[in-house]
Design an enzyme around this catalytic site. Structure first.
Site, PDB file in Angstrom:
ATOM      1  N   GLY A 120       0.785  -1.228   0.000  1.00 43.36           N
ATOM      2  CA  GLY A 120       0.000   0.000   0.000  1.00 43.36           C
ATOM      3  C   GLY A 120       0.814   1.273   0.000  1.00 43.36           C
ATOM      4  N   GLU A 154       4.096  -6.385   1.627  1.00 43.30           N
ATOM      5  CA  GLU A 154       3.653  -6.832   0.293  1.00 43.30           C
ATOM      6  C   GLU A 154       3.520  -5.648  -0.664  1.00 43.30           C
ATOM      7  OE1 GLU A 154      -0.170  -8.489   1.184  1.00 43.30           O
ATOM      8  OE2 GLU A 154       0.643 -10.010   2.512  1.00 43.30           O
ATOM      9  N   PRO A 155       4.597  -4.935  -0.950  1.00 37.03           N
ATOM     10  CA  PRO A 155       4.463  -3.757  -1.819  1.00 37.03           C
ATOM     11  C   PRO A 155       4.340  -4.137  -3.295  1.00 37.03           C
ATOM     12  CG  PRO A 155       6.749  -4.093  -1.232  1.00 37.03           C
ATOM     13  CD  PRO A 155       5.984  -5.171  -0.529  1.00 37.03           C
ATOM     14  N   GLY A 156       3.501  -3.425  -3.999  1.00 42.66           N
ATOM     15  CA  GLY A 156       3.405  -3.593  -5.450  1.00 42.66           C
ATOM     16  C   GLY A 156       3.770  -2.275  -6.112  1.00 42.66           C
ATOM     17  N   ARG A 157       2.824  -1.355  -6.060  1.00 37.71           N
ATOM     18  CA  ARG A 157       2.960  -0.057  -6.730  1.00 37.71           C
ATOM     19  C   ARG A 157       4.297   0.643  -6.468  1.00 37.71           C
ATOM     20  NH1 ARG A 157      -1.501   2.921  -7.680  1.00 37.71           N
ATOM     21  NH2 ARG A 157      -2.551   1.606  -6.147  1.00 37.71           N
ATOM     22  N   ARG A 177      -6.596   2.830 -14.868  1.00 38.76           N
ATOM     23  CA  ARG A 177      -6.707   3.494 -13.562  1.00 38.76           C
ATOM     24  C   ARG A 177      -7.567   4.762 -13.588  1.00 38.76           C
ATOM     25  NH1 ARG A 177      -2.918   5.540 -11.136  1.00 38.76           N
ATOM     26  NH2 ARG A 177      -3.633   4.991  -9.063  1.00 38.76           N
ATOM     27  N   TYR A 183     -10.726   4.316 -11.134  1.00 40.35           N
ATOM     28  CA  TYR A 183     -10.856   5.065  -9.881  1.00 40.35           C
ATOM     29  C   TYR A 183     -10.360   6.505  -9.963  1.00 40.35           C
ATOM     30  CZ  TYR A 183      -7.367   1.250  -9.161  1.00 40.35           C
ATOM     31  OH  TYR A 183      -6.449   0.264  -9.311  1.00 40.35           O
ATOM     32  N   CYS A 217     -14.613   3.540 -27.164  1.00 40.25           N
ATOM     33  CA  CYS A 217     -15.972   4.109 -27.185  1.00 40.25           C
ATOM     34  C   CYS A 217     -16.613   4.072 -25.808  1.00 40.25           C
ATOM     35  CB  CYS A 217     -16.808   3.375 -28.215  1.00 40.25           C
ATOM     36  SG  CYS A 217     -16.365   3.899 -29.852  1.00 40.25           S
ATOM     37  N   GLU A 218     -16.089   4.842 -24.905  1.00 42.22           N
ATOM     38  CA  GLU A 218     -16.625   5.019 -23.550  1.00 42.22           C
ATOM     39  C   GLU A 218     -16.288   6.444 -23.139  1.00 42.22           C
ATOM     40  OE1 GLU A 218     -18.249   2.822 -21.654  1.00 42.22           O
ATOM     41  OE2 GLU A 218     -17.901   1.039 -22.870  1.00 42.22           O
TER      42      GLU A 218
HETATM   43  C1  LIG Z   1      -3.266  -8.431  -0.294  1.00 42.27           C
HETATM   44  C2  LIG Z   1      -2.541  -7.360  -1.032  1.00 42.27           C
HETATM   45  N1  LIG Z   1      -1.234  -7.196  -0.801  1.00 42.27           N
HETATM   46  C3  LIG Z   1      -0.537  -6.253  -1.455  1.00 42.27           C
HETATM   47  C4  LIG Z   1      -1.119  -5.409  -2.374  1.00 42.27           C
HETATM   48  C5  LIG Z   1      -0.268  -4.406  -3.069  1.00 42.27           C
HETATM   49  O1  LIG Z   1      -0.632  -3.110  -2.834  1.00 42.27           O
HETATM   50  P1  LIG Z   1       0.249  -1.898  -3.371  1.00 42.27           P
HETATM   51  O2  LIG Z   1       0.436  -2.102  -4.826  1.00 42.27           O
HETATM   52  O3  LIG Z   1      -0.557  -0.707  -3.093  1.00 42.27           O
HETATM   53  O4  LIG Z   1       1.529  -1.911  -2.636  1.00 42.27           O
HETATM   54  C6  LIG Z   1      -2.478  -5.523  -2.621  1.00 42.27           C
HETATM   55  C7  LIG Z   1      -3.127  -4.609  -3.577  1.00 42.27           C
HETATM   56  O5  LIG Z   1      -4.262  -4.603  -3.881  1.00 42.27           O
HETATM   57  C8  LIG Z   1      -3.219  -6.541  -1.942  1.00 42.27           C
HETATM   58  O6  LIG Z   1      -4.530  -6.705  -2.153  1.00 42.27           O
END
Ligand SMILES: Cc1ncc(COP(=O)(O)O)c(C=O)c1O
Length: 432
Positions: free
Chosen positions: A246, A283-286, A322, A326, A353-354
């Site tokens: 997050g 658990e970082p993604g973004r 995105r 949102y 077409c949206e």
């Molecule tokens: C369970 C879980 N972990 C990690 C993430 C990654 O979040 P972020 O990309 O904001 O770091 C998400 C994103 O939806 C998630 O649902």
């Protein structure tokens, strides 16, 4: 830190000119371009914030599942947070050890559970339990496989949506969310696990939302999690606590905190609560990939009508969802900038077409003889871009270009339109 800069008016990412990429017929536009070295550096930097304490940075593969990116993060010691059997398979094939994979998701199928339980010598690191009802299902699959599955309880700490300072669609730790085991159901969940000989509870975790631009909400949820962890560990020999992902990035409106700030604040609290013998997972993604990818698009045409100016580009909401999903805003800038050209505010839209195929209003150079405006770059598109893309309206998937060491090291060409036509023609054909 993002490696995007301007050199003689041309936008450069990872020392490669984006004009050259955009005009290279091998890729075409729209094209996602990623700085793989910068992504690896993000992973390394975040791991360094743990000092030498036991930890796991489980990269949330959903943010960007491109093989070179998952491999680069695995190479710097990141694990993976996966949400499907396909993501699990990909992570393992990219070199992530099963011991470094956590599997989240509210509705894992039996086939996906079997894959997780059967991976490696003793299954993956942990299957994250998101409901009490899931527990007997995991237990049955593990028993059928003759294994003991390691599970963790993903709790829903009931953090108020407003307290999180993010869009409600990406807030996941509040009372109405489908995610996680609510605190009121935790005792029942623990009883279920303790009555299941084929399960071993090894961790407790939570993930409260995405694009957090302050540590407060994250730390508040970590506090609730740690308090619960103290009680749970009295009954179960836990090995880790997982505070989720997050961490926000700067989409142009500022983000005063870096991913390492979340980790440091959480570690301090973990010590305060006497839990520092447990490994700390996140658990970082973004935050690992977002700033290090751009979506380059060509301008198809302009339109001026009813006092409005439009710039129509060849990337649409199917490529980058995105904004439509949102109301996210991405900066859009010319790939080649003529400093002398006059600029106006344009609505930047795609061909889909949206009405929601709209990237917002941006200052862009006007059309003049001197203006070199042929392409634009949509910034900070490395996360939840290509991984959410679709072929809606029969559109091709964008190309992807991977940069490392100041050069292009790999690419995927745009998908062929003919593939889509053939696929749709095959629809409903008799099964053989
Ligand atoms: C369970 C879980 N972990 C990690 C993430 C990654 O979040 P972020 O990309 O904001 O770091 C998400 C994103 O939806 C998630 O649902």
């Amino acid at each position: 830190m993002p490696t995007l800069r301007r050199s003689d008016g041309v936008l450069v990412l990872g020392n490669v000119s984006l004009a050259e990429v955009a005009r290279d017929p091998r890729f075409g536009t729209p094209a996602y371009v990623y700085d793989v070295d910068a992504i690896a550096a993000e992973g390394r930097d975040l791991r360094a914030a743990f000092d030498d304490a036991p930890h796991l940075v489980a990269y949330a593969v959903k943010a960007n599942s491109a093989g070179p990116i998952v491999k680069a993060l695995a190479a710097v010691g990141c694990g993976a947070d996966v949400v499907s059997g396909a993501e699990l398979t990909l992570a393992l094939r990219c070199g992530v050890s099963p011991e470094s994979v956590v599997f989240s998701g509210v509705a894992k199928t039996d086939a996906e559970l079997d894959l997780a339980i059967g991976s490696g010598e003793r299954g993956i690191c942990s299957i994250q339990v998101e409901s009490v009802e899931e527990i007997p299902r995991i237990a049955a699959r593990a028993a059928a496989a003759g294994r003991v599955a390691r599970v963790s309880l993903r709790i829903n700490p009931g953090v108020d949506k407003e307290a999180l300072d993010t869009h409600s669609y990406i807030a996941t730790g509040h009372d109405e969310a489908k995610f996680g085991v609510p605190l009121s159901s935790v005792p029942g969940a623990l009883d279920r696990v303790s009555r299941s000989p084929s399960l071993r509870l090894v961790g407790v975790g939570s993930h409260v939302g995405s694009q957090l631009t302050a540590v407060d909400g994250y730390v508040a949820s970590a506090r609730a999690l740690f308090e619960l962890t103290r009680e749970v560990r009295a009954r179960f020999p836990l090995t880790f606590v997982d505070t989720g992902g997050g961490f926000g990035i700067d989409y142009g409106e500022g983000c005063p905190v870096r991913p390492a700030d979340f980790v440091r604040a959480t570690r301090a609290l973990q010590k305060e609560k006497g839990l520092d013998d447990l490994a700390l997972y996140c658990e970082p993604g973004r935050s690992l990939v977002g700033a290090h990818g751009v979506l380059v698009a060509s301008i198809i045409q302009r339109k001026v009508a009813e006092g409005r100016r439009w710039t129509m580009i060849d990337a649409g909401m199917n490529d980058l969802m995105r904004p439509a999903l949102y109301q996210a805003r991405h900066r859009i800038v010319p790939v080649v900038l003529d400093a002398a050209a006059a600029a106006s505010a344009y609505h930047v839209v795609g061909p889909v077409c949206e009405s929601s195929d709209d990237f917002g209003v941006h200052d862009l150079p006007d059309d003049t003889a001197q203006s070199h405006l042929r392409e634009v770059a949509i910034l900070d598109a490395g996360a939840y871009g290509y991984s959410m893309a679709s072929r809606y309206n029969g559109r091709a998937m964008a190309s992807e270009v991977f940069l490392s060491g100041g050069k292009i090291v790999g690419a995927t060409a745009r998908s062929a339109v003919e593939e889509w036509v053939q696929d749709r023609l095959r629809a409903g054909a008799p099964l053989v």
